[in-house]
Design a protein around this motif. Structure first.
Motif: not given
Ligand code: NI
Length: 136
Positions: A92-101
């Protein structure tokens, strides 16, 4: 305070997509990253831990322990996975590098704290040119 670092690598697929937007809006913002058939990256994860030197070992934290924590809690879930579909903590989250970090931080910080050290930085390199750093 002394800082130590452990580097791990994983490969994963993802799609950058905002479900509230039209295909045109997604293409305009995310470009090729919005490809509905996904695309992949070879990520490099750098975990920096800070603490004081343990007089019994000379270590801030045993790097073997740090390696196991990163491997068991993070790499095993991300490597060769589809970040949009396969990873429980990315659901349910954006899989951007920012969110992943950010999500990697939430998982690793408490596990590292158990070793009387502190997580200092998550550095996540998505490509040779693009990277994110998160300090909590
Ligand atoms: Ni991408």
């Amino acid at each position: 305070m002394i800082y130590i670092e452990r580097k791990e690598r994983f490969s994963a697929a993802h799609q950058l997509y905002n479900p509230n937007w039209t295909v045109e809006q997604n293409d305009a913002v995310f470009g090729k990253c919005a490809n509905k058939n996904f695309h992949g990256h070879n990520f490099t994860l750098v975990v920096t831990v800070k603490g004081e030197i343990n007089p019994d070992t000379g270590f801030v934290m045993n790097l073997v322990d740090l390696k196991k924590i990163i491997q068991n809690l993070v790499i095993s879930k991300l490597d060769h996975a589809n970040l949009n579909h396969d990873v429980d903590f990315m659901r349910g989250k954006f899989t951007s590098t920012e969110v992943l970090a950010e999500e990697i931080w939430k998982i690793l910080a408490p596990a590292i704290a158990e070793h009387k050290c502190q997580l200092h930085r998550i550095r996540l390199e998505e490509t040779m040119n693009n990277a994110v750093e998160y300090f909590g």
